[in-house]
Enzyme design. Sequence first.
Site, PDB file in Angstrom:
ATOM      1  N   ARG A  25       0.853  -1.231  -0.057  1.00 46.69           N
ATOM      2  CA  ARG A  25      -0.167   0.042  -0.095  1.00 46.69           C
ATOM      3  C   ARG A  25       0.835   1.090  -0.232  1.00 46.69           C
ATOM      4  O   ARG A  25       0.426   2.336   0.716  1.00 46.69           O
ATOM      5  CB  ARG A  25      -0.832  -0.033   1.176  1.00 46.69           C
ATOM      6  N   ARG A  29      -2.910   6.959   0.763  1.00 45.58           N
ATOM      7  CA  ARG A  29      -3.242   8.323   1.723  1.00 45.58           C
ATOM      8  C   ARG A  29      -2.241   9.054   2.649  1.00 45.58           C
ATOM      9  O   ARG A  29      -2.490  10.128   3.022  1.00 45.58           O
ATOM     10  CB  ARG A  29      -4.675   8.051   2.392  1.00 45.58           C
ATOM     11  N   ARG A  38      -5.782  12.114  -5.622  1.00 48.01           N
ATOM     12  CA  ARG A  38      -6.942  11.510  -5.527  1.00 48.01           C
ATOM     13  C   ARG A  38      -8.191  12.842  -5.171  1.00 48.01           C
ATOM     14  O   ARG A  38      -9.216  12.521  -5.182  1.00 48.01           O
ATOM     15  CB  ARG A  38      -6.678  10.989  -4.034  1.00 48.01           C
ATOM     16  N   ASP A  74      -6.909  -1.873  -7.490  1.00 45.54           N
ATOM     17  CA  ASP A  74      -7.404  -2.398  -6.136  1.00 45.54           C
ATOM     18  C   ASP A  74      -7.989  -3.834  -6.318  1.00 45.54           C
ATOM     19  O   ASP A  74      -7.729  -4.058  -7.483  1.00 45.54           O
ATOM     20  CB  ASP A  74      -8.709  -1.778  -5.523  1.00 45.54           C
ATOM     21  N   TYR A 151     -15.397 -10.096   0.302  1.00 42.40           N
ATOM     22  CA  TYR A 151     -15.899  -8.883   0.021  1.00 42.40           C
ATOM     23  C   TYR A 151     -17.172  -8.992  -0.757  1.00 42.40           C
ATOM     24  O   TYR A 151     -18.286  -8.289  -0.523  1.00 42.40           O
ATOM     25  CB  TYR A 151     -14.949  -8.058  -0.640  1.00 42.40           C
TER      26      TYR A 151
HETATM   27  O1  CP3 Z   1      -0.005  -1.261  -2.612  1.00 46.91           O
HETATM   28  C1  CP3 Z   1      -0.286  -0.330  -3.083  1.00 46.91           C
HETATM   29  O2  CP3 Z   1       0.329   0.674  -3.002  1.00 46.91           O
HETATM   30  C2  CP3 Z   1      -1.129  -0.513  -4.318  1.00 46.91           C
HETATM   31  C3  CP3 Z   1      -2.567  -0.196  -3.996  1.00 46.91           C
HETATM   32  C4  CP3 Z   1      -3.646  -1.120  -3.435  1.00 46.91           C
HETATM   33  C5  CP3 Z   1      -4.593  -0.546  -3.026  1.00 46.91           C
HETATM   34  N1  CP3 Z   1      -5.508  -1.644  -2.506  1.00 46.91           N
HETATM   35  C6  CP3 Z   1      -5.199   1.017  -2.875  1.00 46.91           C
HETATM   36  C7  CP3 Z   1      -6.069   1.432  -2.319  1.00 46.91           C
HETATM   37  C8  CP3 Z   1      -3.309  -2.555  -3.074  1.00 46.91           C
HETATM   38  C9  CP3 Z   1      -2.330  -3.436  -3.256  1.00 46.91           C
HETATM   39  C10 CP3 Z   1      -4.610  -2.474  -2.555  1.00 46.91           C
HETATM   40  C11 CP3 Z   1      -5.121  -4.141  -2.220  1.00 46.91           C
HETATM   41  C12 CP3 Z   1      -6.266  -4.486  -1.250  1.00 46.91           C
HETATM   42  N2  CP3 Z   1      -7.421  -3.774  -1.532  1.00 46.91           N
HETATM   43  C13 CP3 Z   1      -6.288  -5.524  -0.520  1.00 46.91           C
HETATM   44  C14 CP3 Z   1      -5.400  -6.573  -0.121  1.00 46.91           C
HETATM   45  C15 CP3 Z   1      -4.090  -6.006   0.680  1.00 46.91           C
HETATM   46  C16 CP3 Z   1      -4.734  -5.469   2.214  1.00 46.91           C
HETATM   47  O3  CP3 Z   1      -4.311  -4.347   2.500  1.00 46.91           O
HETATM   48  O4  CP3 Z   1      -5.348  -6.125   2.749  1.00 46.91           O
HETATM   49  C17 CP3 Z   1      -7.787  -5.452  -0.076  1.00 46.91           C
HETATM   50  C18 CP3 Z   1      -8.205  -6.240   1.065  1.00 46.91           C
HETATM   51  C19 CP3 Z   1      -8.343  -4.347  -0.626  1.00 46.91           C
HETATM   52  C20 CP3 Z   1      -9.793  -4.089  -0.605  1.00 46.91           C
HETATM   53  C21 CP3 Z   1      -9.847  -2.527   0.110  1.00 46.91           C
HETATM   54  N3  CP3 Z   1      -9.774  -1.302  -0.795  1.00 46.91           N
HETATM   55  C22 CP3 Z   1     -10.022  -2.088   1.009  1.00 46.91           C
HETATM   56  C23 CP3 Z   1     -10.243  -2.740   2.612  1.00 46.91           C
HETATM   57  C24 CP3 Z   1      -9.928  -0.589   1.092  1.00 46.91           C
HETATM   58  C25 CP3 Z   1     -10.390   0.482   2.282  1.00 46.91           C
HETATM   59  C26 CP3 Z   1      -9.234   0.354   3.368  1.00 46.91           C
HETATM   60  C27 CP3 Z   1      -8.582   1.893   3.145  1.00 46.91           C
HETATM   61  O5  CP3 Z   1      -7.349   1.899   3.099  1.00 46.91           O
HETATM   62  O6  CP3 Z   1      -9.396   2.738   3.116  1.00 46.91           O
HETATM   63  C28 CP3 Z   1      -9.871  -0.283  -0.230  1.00 46.91           C
HETATM   64  C29 CP3 Z   1      -9.790   0.973  -0.765  1.00 46.91           C
HETATM   65  C30 CP3 Z   1      -8.409   1.547  -1.103  1.00 46.91           C
HETATM   66  N4  CP3 Z   1      -7.584   0.536  -1.915  1.00 46.91           N
HETATM   67  C31 CP3 Z   1      -7.604   2.812  -0.857  1.00 46.91           C
HETATM   68  C32 CP3 Z   1      -6.195   2.467  -1.446  1.00 46.91           C
HETATM   69  C33 CP3 Z   1      -5.278   3.750  -1.350  1.00 46.91           C
HETATM   70  C34 CP3 Z   1      -8.169   3.725  -0.248  1.00 46.91           C
HETATM   71  C35 CP3 Z   1      -9.008   4.621  -0.918  1.00 46.91           C
HETATM   72  C36 CP3 Z   1      -8.742   6.003  -1.315  1.00 46.91           C
HETATM   73  O7  CP3 Z   1      -7.822   6.517  -1.455  1.00 46.91           O
HETATM   74  O8  CP3 Z   1      -9.837   6.845  -0.916  1.00 46.91           O
END
Ligand code: CP3
Length: 348
Positions: A25, A29, A38, A74, A151
Amino acid sequence: MSKDSIFIRACKGQETERTPVWIMRQAGRYLPEYRAIRAKTDFLGLCKTPELASEVTVQPIDIIGVDAAILFSDILVIPEAMGMRLEVIESKGPVFYDPIRSLEQINNLKTEGVTERLNYVMEAIKMTKEKLNNRVPLIGFSGAPWTLACYMVEGKGSKSFDVIKSFIYNEPEAAHELLRILADSVVDYLNAKIRAGCDAVQIFDTWAGILSPWDCEEFSLQYIRYICERLETNGVPVIVFAKGVDSMGELSDLKCDVLGIDWTKDIGEVRGAVAGKKAIQGNLDPCVLFASKEKIAAETEKILAKFGYGAGHIFNLGHGILPKTPVENTQYFVNCVKELSVKYHSET
Ligand code: CP3
């Protein structure tokens, strides 16, 4: 060249002058530069605009100094491409408005043409490769079938996972049908990412650890194994991050190159259990980055020492970096790995 980068060499268990480091990640943010981009669009809009997705992918290379980029996207773009309406709500996370609760809904998923509908991801990969200009390799990723199903069935994040667990216990055949469909899509999707230019791929099974060992085998690992056997890697390393899974013996028999581990494990013990079959990625607790510089350095050193001398370690956090993490501490952590790891590697 990406193939000679220390990240790719470490994935293959080859000796490097120091331990490579990247952060799950890492484009996100906690970076003001990410928040600025964003602010122009919603989360899915960002994922679907290759120009912007490639820009945020490259940010942590310049700002944090990590040894690999991970494509900004994502895991939930696959169910979205199957026709499920997804919204990622600020401070709440992802929501599916019509979660899967029946075999009929599974049969209605649009399983044909998923990878074609995800062509925006392939475009983002090509643009990112241009922007990276071979500075560091690019990692592509997918969710594992089990975590995607969590999910799709829960409809959102969960603490108890009672809905998905009720589903696998009450309707195991429907659950397996869903997991099979997802496994085939993941194979197709990751193969397309490799063809589009990714230098490594990672499979995220964030929720594998919520299952009993036998359910984990049946509903999670079985499908990861299926995927690993069908990837057309062309030499590209495959990383499996099955968070919370303790059966290192079974994981080390997967057809992959690297096992990611969370911070609850002793990386020295995991190295012993894996016995040279895989490289290991991890595993600093993401919350250590909220501590003092002295503590960050001490915990980084501890993990390096636990792993010990020689090849096959890729430093990372044990899960994704948290949104409130100070950027300065993140930069400091990456520098700690770069400097403190040299003594564990000998010039050859
Ligand atoms: O690693 C990276 O920099 C690449 C980006 C990446 C995102 N999601 C961006 C994201 C990766 C590799 C993921 C994977 C992901 N997404 C997983 C597996 C890894 C983990 O962390 O468990 C899962 C379970 C998800 C599902 C998901 N998407 C969740 C649970 C959330 C909300 C959690 C949060 O951090 O708010 C997202 C949204 C998300 N995916 C964001 C980002 C940067 C936040 C949304 C935003 O920027 O408004």
